[in-house]
Enzyme design. Structure first.
Site, PDB file in Angstrom:
ATOM      1  N   TYR A  11      13.799  37.760  21.146  1.00  0.00           N
ATOM      2  CA  TYR A  11      13.403  37.485  19.649  1.00  0.00           C
ATOM      3  C   TYR A  11      13.715  36.210  18.988  1.00  0.00           C
ATOM      4  O   TYR A  11      12.582  35.599  18.138  1.00  0.00           O
ATOM      5  CB  TYR A  11      14.194  38.555  18.984  1.00  0.00           C
ATOM      6  CG  TYR A  11      13.792  38.893  17.473  1.00  0.00           C
ATOM      7  CD1 TYR A  11      14.380  39.438  16.725  1.00  0.00           C
ATOM      8  CD2 TYR A  11      12.206  38.754  17.119  1.00  0.00           C
ATOM      9  CE1 TYR A  11      14.153  40.052  15.392  1.00  0.00           C
ATOM     10  CE2 TYR A  11      12.049  38.976  15.741  1.00  0.00           C
ATOM     11  CZ  TYR A  11      12.855  39.452  14.949  1.00  0.00           C
ATOM     12  OH  TYR A  11      12.386  39.976  13.601  1.00  0.00           O
TER      13      TYR A  11
ATOM     14  N   GLU B  15       7.156  30.381  16.877  1.00  0.00           N
ATOM     15  CA  GLU B  15       6.476  30.719  15.857  1.00  0.00           C
ATOM     16  C   GLU B  15       6.802  29.684  14.614  1.00  0.00           C
ATOM     17  O   GLU B  15       5.786  29.093  13.976  1.00  0.00           O
ATOM     18  CB  GLU B  15       6.569  32.116  15.128  1.00  0.00           C
ATOM     19  CG  GLU B  15       6.101  33.219  16.300  1.00  0.00           C
ATOM     20  CD  GLU B  15       6.462  34.579  15.855  1.00  0.00           C
ATOM     21  OE1 GLU B  15       6.663  35.032  14.585  1.00  0.00           O
ATOM     22  OE2 GLU B  15       6.613  35.557  16.832  1.00  0.00           O
TER      23      GLU B  15
END
Lengths: 239, 345
Positions: free
Chosen positions: A161, A168
Site C-alpha cells: 500500500y 502514484e
C-alpha cells in the site's frame, strides 16, 4: 491509492459472516467466478509481461510500454465490479475511480511521465495486490480459500500500500510541470460559459487529499487484519 | 403488574410501568414504576437521562408530573435534553413522537422503550439563518471585488456590465427573502436537526455562492449571448418564480395554526400562483427550480447551471419523499399530482 485498503475493507467482515450470509444465486456465482478468474489471469499477464520485459531489456526503465495495453484494459474493466464485489460500493467505487484516474488522466495523458520509475512502482504494487485479491475472491466463491491467500491479502498490503501510494504521488508530481506548460485539460477565462478549470491546481489538490485519506484507509486495513488473522495468535497461545 | 389505585379524582386508574433500554447495548437506563396512562412521550423524555444510576430518587427530583414514583432513575443532566432523545418501540424502528400518549401505544402495562442518542442538536431556525446569511454576504464580497480575490488592479472596482448589477440584486433579494421567510413565515415540524448538518449545509450554500459569485463578478465576465432580450426574459422568469415560491410558503403556513404540528393536504387558493397545487405536491420546489433556471439564463454561467442542477436533484428527492408521505397519510390525496414537475417527476 485506495488500492489495498478497499479490497480488505468489508470483505473481512464478510469472511467472518460468510457462512451465515446467503451467498449469490447459482448463475450469479458462475458469473462472478468467471469474472474473478479472468481478472486474475489478466493481472498475471501483466506480471509476466513485466518480468519478461525486464529480462529482455536488462533494466527496469521504461517497462510501462510493455504492459500498457493490458494495464489499461484490466484496470478499466474493474469498473464492472463496483457494487458486485463483497466490499462496500463507496469504497470500491472510490478505489476504481482513483485507479482509472491515474491510469488515464495522468499516465496516459502526460506522455513524459511514462518513463518515470514511479510508474513502475505503482504498477508492481497494483499487480501483486490484484492477483492476490482476485484469486481471494475466486477461492472464496468456490468455498476453498487457502490460508496462504487470506494471509497474503491481509499482510502484504503493509508494504504494497505505501509502495503504491508513493508511486502514484511521485507520478502525479512529475506530471505537474508538463500540465502547467501545456495547459492540459484546462479552460481559461474569458469564455461564453463563464467557467474555468485549472488541471494543474486540481492535481495538486488531489495530491493533498492523500494526506487525510491514506492513513484512514491504511489503519482500517490494519484493524481488518487483526480481526481476520487475529485468531491465529489465540490458537498458538492455547497450544 | 397492574397498579390499581385511586388517583386524586377518585377514579380507578391503571398505572403503567415504563422501562427504557439503550437501543444498542440493551442496558437498562431508566425504570419508571408508576406512570399515568395519559403521559406523553415528551413528558417521559423530560426525565433527563444520565448514565449514573441513582436508586430511589423521590418523585419531586424527576421533574415529571406523570411519574409518581421512580426506581432506578437517573439524575438530571442537561446533556440529554429531550431534543436529542429518540424513544422507540423497537431498537431499529422509527422514533415515537413527543405527542404520542402512553396508553394509546401498542404496549402492555409494562412498556419497554428503546433509547437512542441523536447526538448534539441545533434548531432549524439557527441552521437556516446561518446557511442563508453566508451566501448573502459572500456574494457581496465578490460583487464589490474585495481585495485578494481578483488581481489587485481590480480591487473595489465595479463591473461595466449592467447584467452583473442585476444579478447581484436578484441573488441578494433571493436570500433576504429566505431569511425573512425563516423568521416570519415558516412553521417547522421538527424543532431541531443534528449539529453536524450545519457544517454540511453551510459548506454547500457558502461554497456554491462563492463559486458562482467569483465568475459572475469576474473582470473577464462575458455577458449573455443574446444580450438584453435574454436577460429580460430571464428576469421575468426569476421574478415570477420568486412570487410563486413565496405564495406557496404563505399557503403552506396558513394550513397550519400557530404552534401546531398538524398536517393537511394543501389545495389551490384564490392566489393564481397556488393553482399549480392541482398538478404538483411541492410547488415551492418547482418555483425554486424555476428561479434558478432564470438566474442561470440571466448570467449564462456554468457554475450557476451546476448549482441549479444539484439543487434540483436534492429537491426532487425531498419532493418524492413528501409526495409519498402525503399518499400514505391521506387516502383521498389527489391522483393528478406529481411530486415536483407536472406529469413528469
Amino acid at each position: 491509492m485506495a488500492a489495498h485498503a478497499a479490497t480488505g475493507a468489508k470483505t473481512a467482515t464478510n469472511d467472518v459472516s460468510h457462512k451465515r450470509r446467503k451467498g449469490p444465486g447459482a448463475l450469479a456465482t458462475v458469473y462472478l467466478v468467471i469474472y474473478n478468474v479472468v481478472m486474475t489471469a489478466g493481472w498475471l499477464v501483466i506480471a509476466v509481461g513485466l518480468v519478461r520485459s525486464y529480462l529482455a531489456k536488462g533494466s527496469y526503465h521504461g517497462l510501462y510500454y510493455s504492459i500498457e495495453k493490458p494495464l489499461k484494459f484490466f484496470q478499466t474493466g474493474a469498473v464492472l465490479e463496483v457494487g458486485i464485489v463483497p466490499s462496500s460500493v463507496v469504497l470500491t467505487g472510490f478505489q476504481v475511480m482513483s485507479r482509472v484516474f491515474l491510469t488515464w488522466a495522468v499516465t496516459h495523458s502526460v506522455r513524459e511521465v511514462q518513463n518515470e520509475d514511479s510508474v513502475l512502482l505503482f504498477v508492481v504494487a497494483w499487480t501483486i495486490t490484484e492477483i492476490i485479491r482476485y484469486s481471494f475472491y475466486t477461492f472464496s466463491l468456490l468455498n476453498h480459500l487457502p490460508y496462504l491467500i487470506k494471509w497474503a491479502r491481509y499482510t502484504l498490503f503493509i508494504v504494497l500500500y505505501p509502495m503504491g501510494v508513493t508511486g502514484e504521488l511521485l507520478t502525479i508530481y512529475s506530471a505537474l510541470p508538463y500540465v502547467q506548460k501545456t495547459g492540459l485539460y484546462s479552460i481559461t477565462l474569458p469564455n461564453k460559459y463563464n467557467f474555468s478549470f485549472d488541471y494543474h491546481t486540481f492535481l495538486i489538490l488531489t495530491m493533498i487529499s492523500y494526506i487525510p485519506l491514506f492513513p484512514q484507509l491504511y489503519f482500517h486495513m490494519m484493524r481488518q487484519r487483526k480481526k481476520v488473522l487475529g485468531h491465529l495468535e489465540e490458537h498458538s497461545k492455547n497450544e | 403488574i397492574k397498579h390499581l389505585l385511586r388517583n386524586y379524582t377518585g377514579q380507578t386508574v391503571v398505572f403503567f410501568e415504563v422501562e427504557i433500554l439503550d437501543a444498542k447495548t440493551k442496558d437498562k437506563l431508566c425504570f419508571l414504576d408508576k406512570v399515568e396512562p395519559n403521559a406523553t412521550i415528551g413528558e417521559i423524555k423530560s426525565i433527563t437521562l444520565n448514565m449514573n444510576l441513582i436508586q430511589n430518587i423521590p418523585p419531586e427530583r424527576c421533574g415529571c408530573p406523570a411519574v409518581t414514583s421512580c426506581r432506578l432513575c437517573l439524575s438530571t443532566d442537561p446533556q440529554w435534553y429531550p431534543a436529542r432523545q429518540s424513544i422507540r418501540l423497537d431498537p431499529k424502528g422509527k422514533s415515537l413522537k413527543d405527542e404520542d400518549v402512553l396508553q394509546q401505544l401498542p404496549v402492555g402495562t409494562t412498556a419497554t422503550f428503546y433509547f437512542r442518542d441523536l447526538g448534539a442538536q441545533i434548531s432549524w431556525v439557527t441552521v437556516f439563518l446561518t446557511e442563508y446569511t453566508g451566501p448573502l454576504i459572500i456574494y457581496l464580497l465578490f460583487y464589490f471585488r474585495v481585495p485578494f480575490i481578483y488581481a489587485p488592479k481590480y480591487d473595489f472596482t465595479t463591473s461595466k456590465h449592467w447584467v452583473v448589477h442585476l444579478a447581484c440584486m436578484c441573488h441578494s433579494f433571493h436570500y433576504v427573502k429566505r431569511l425573512l421567510e425563516t423568521l416570519f413565515v415558516h412553521r417547522f415540524s421538527h424543532g431541531t436537526m443534528p449539529l453536524r448538518n450545519i457544517f454540511k449545509n453551510c459548506t454547500y450554500y457558502w461554497g456554491f455562492a462563492a463559486w458562482m459569485a467569483y465568475y459572475i463578478n469576474h473582470p473577464l465576465y462575458t455577458p449573455p449571448m443574446y444580450g438584453e432580450q435574454q436577460v429580460t426574459i430571464a428576469l421575468m422568469i426569476f421574478l415570477f418564480c420568486q412570487i410563486g415560491n413565496f405564495s406557496i410558503h404563505i399557503a403552506l403556513r396558513n394550513l397550519r395554526p400557530p404552534g401546531s404540528k398538524t398536517r393537511k393536504i394543501p389545495y389551490p387558493t384564490k392566489n393564481p400562483f397556488t393553482w399549480v397545487f392541482l398538478l404538483v405536491s411541492c410547488p415551492n420546489y418547482t418555483y425554486e427550480l424555476g428561479s434558478w433556471l432564470g438566474f442561470t439564463m440571466m448570467t449564462q454561467c456554468l457554475p450557476v447551471a451546476f448549482f441549479t442542477f444539484v439543487g434540483f436533484v436534492q429537491m426532487t428527492v425531498w419532493a418524492k419523499g413528501k409526495h409519498r408521505s402525503y399518499l400514505k397519510e391521506f387516502r383521498d390525496y389527489p391522483t393528478l399530482r406529481s411530486p415536483i414537475l407536472p406529469f413528469i417527476l
